[in-house]
Design a protein around this motif. Structure first.
Motif: not given
Length: 543
Positions: A283-284, A290-291, A295-299
């Protein structure tokens, strides 16, 4: 020629290496073998003690019996001598009358007899004149027992080896007990010694039977112990092996793997706890993935989206920069600063895009055979103007022969450029130790480039942090080369992409050295570097 012995166990035969590997990896084998060895030691000690007790018991019983029988025979002999004392005065005849009944009794009851004497004179068996059981070697009587009866003495016994010779001249030996008793011969009124020799054949056979029985029982017991130990350890080791296989699958990315739980014992509870841990980790990890993806998509999105307004700003900045001669000094300086920061911003966007490609696993290599000596010279020539601004000279120390490696020339040049500009950026305008030196070396397995500077150096622990993103040893220090804080991080990713090493050494006040090591062939495994990480001009403190 110096011959070196192979290191490790590579010089051992293949079966021996396999056995050692199995021994190291199998806890079940070690437990079984250790238990069997301990069992053998315990059984050996207990068996030896039991054999000693049985042997002592048999011998003690036999000694008591033969001493009693010898005393009975001697008492009967004395009675016969007393009855014949008045009628027979011939010594030889009386000795025969004494010995013959005992010999006849011994033939039926399994013992032999020797008559020696008289005492106090030439009465030893070796002196002759003895009467004995036929075919008996009179030397079977120990000399120590004869010495005991040189004078009148009470009954005594000792162990001996009985030797007999048959009609064919074959001599046989057997362990035995010899008992000595003295009688008074009326014919000459002197004391003679009767030696009774009793064989221990029955006791020897009994001991052999007991020994075989104990050995058989010991072998069966050891086999049973080994089997029980194997079964018991299997019940414990099998769940552990299953846990190991599941853990390996989890480490390989198969996060759905779980242990099968059966029962309610400690191993079952361990399996339950393991499955709960695996579920929490899954789960972690999914949350982190996902995080990370977000983040990669945001950058990536921000970097791409910023390119359009950045292009517009760049066009406006170029117009202002070209017309700065017509501006007042303050406005002209602002135009120059805008141009400089836009250059740095474009570099930062490019670095962010490169970092996002590394994070997404989309970076690939364009491999070719490159000469690291040529790469070092090109980078030094390109950074020479910046070095001169800092009053620093960058020199190359490389071998005359090519130093080839199969690598991506663009990425390798970027790594070396980052290392050189970083060295220039951290070297003072007044050199205290020397120029920046770029070292190149290679061997049959690896090629390396090291950049040595004599700047501010690195404090203890900073060598491991220097490759972190946006990390700076001194946040207040200005970047004279216009760096973004991502150069060394990108260099480390480029190095890992090649399967190489990028390492740093530094000491406050003595500068730093960064070393790039690449395998000569793509996919090769590095085991050493042709260049030392600690510079040769530095003396390590003695600890």
């Amino acid at each position: 020629m110096l011959h070196l012995r192979p290191r490790g166990s590579h010089w051992l035969p293949e079966p021996v290496r396999r056995a050692l590997t199995f021994w190291r990896r199998s806890i079940q084998a070690r437990v079984v073998v250790s238990t069997v060895l301990l069992s053998i030691a315990v059984i050996t000690v207990v068996g030896w003690y039991l054999l000693q007790q049985v042997q002592d018991g048999l011998l003690d019983h036999r000694v008591a019996a033969v001493v009693a029988e010898s005393n009975d025979e001697t008492a009967e002999a004395r009675d016969r001598l007393e009855a014949a004392s008045g009628t027979d005065a011939d010594v030889a005849s009386q000795k025969l009358d004494l010995v013959d009944p005992i010999v006849q009794a011994g033939e039926t009851r399994g013992f032999s007899v020797v008559l020696a004497g008289p005492t106090g004179g030439n009465g030893r068996i070796a002196d002759g004149g003895v009467n004995s059981t036929p075919q008996l070697d009179t030397g079977s009587v120990p000399a120590s027992l004869e010495e005991h009866f040189d004078e009148e003495a009470s009954t005594a016994w000792t162990y001996t080896t009985i030797r007999t010779t048959d009609d064919d001249g074959v001599t046989t030996t057997s362990p035995g007990i010899v008992v000595g008793s003295q009688v008074l011969l009326p014919a000459d009124a002197q004391t003679y010694t009767l030696y009774y020799l009793f064989p221990l054949d029955e006791q020897e056979e009994t001991m052999a039977l007991v020994t075989r029985a104990l050995l058989t029982a010991a072998v069966l017991l050891i086999v049973l112990v080994a089997g029980m130990t194997w079964l018991v350890t299997r019940q414990v080791v099998t769940p552990i092996r299953m846990a190991r296989r599941v853990a390996e699958r989890l480490a390989a990315g198969q996060l759905q793997e779980r242990l099968r739980v059966s029962g309610e014992d400690d191993l079952a509870r361990l399996a339950t706890s393991f499955n709960q841990m695996a579920s929490n980790l899954q789960r972690q990890i999914r949350q982190l993935e996902e995080l990370s993806r977000v983040q990669r998509r945001f950058v990536s999105d921000v970097s791409h989206e910023l390119r359009t307004p950045l292009t517009t700003v760049r066009m406006a900045s170029d117009v202002l920069h070209d017309a700065r001669a017509d501006f007042d000094p303050t406005t002209a300086r602002a135009a120059e600063l805008l141009q400089t920061e836009l250059d740095r911003f474009e570099t930062l966007l490019a670095d962010l895009l490169e970092i996002s490609r590394f994070d997404a696993g989309a970076a690939v290599l364009e491999l070719d055979d490159i000469n690291l000596v040529d790469v070092a010279h090109r980078i030094v020539d390109a950074t020479r103007p910046l070095a001169r601004q800092r009053n620093v000279e960058v020199v190359v120390r490389a071998p005359e022969h090519p130093c080839l490696a199969e690598a991506d020339v663009r990425r390798v040049e970027r790594v070396v450029r980052n290392l050189v500009t970083n060295a220039i950026d951290h070297t003072g305008t007044e050199r205290s130790g020397g120029d920046i030196v770029v070292l190149v070396e290679g061997d049959d397995h690896a090629a390396a480039i090291a950049v040595r500077d004599y700047g501010i150096g690195l404090a203890p622990g900073e060598a491991a942090m220097v490759f972190n993103r946006f990390w700076r040893a001194d946040p207040a220090r200005a970047r004279t080369s216009g760096g973004t804080g991502l150069g060394l991080s990108i260099s480390l990713e480029d190095t890992h992409l090649h399967g190489g090493w990028l390492q740093a050494w530094g000491r406050p006040g003595e500068g730093a050295q960064f070393r790039l090591t690449l395998p000569r062939r793509a996919g090769g495994v590095l085991r050493h570097s042709p260049l030392p990480l600690v510079p040769s001009d530095v003396t390590e403190p003695v600890t």
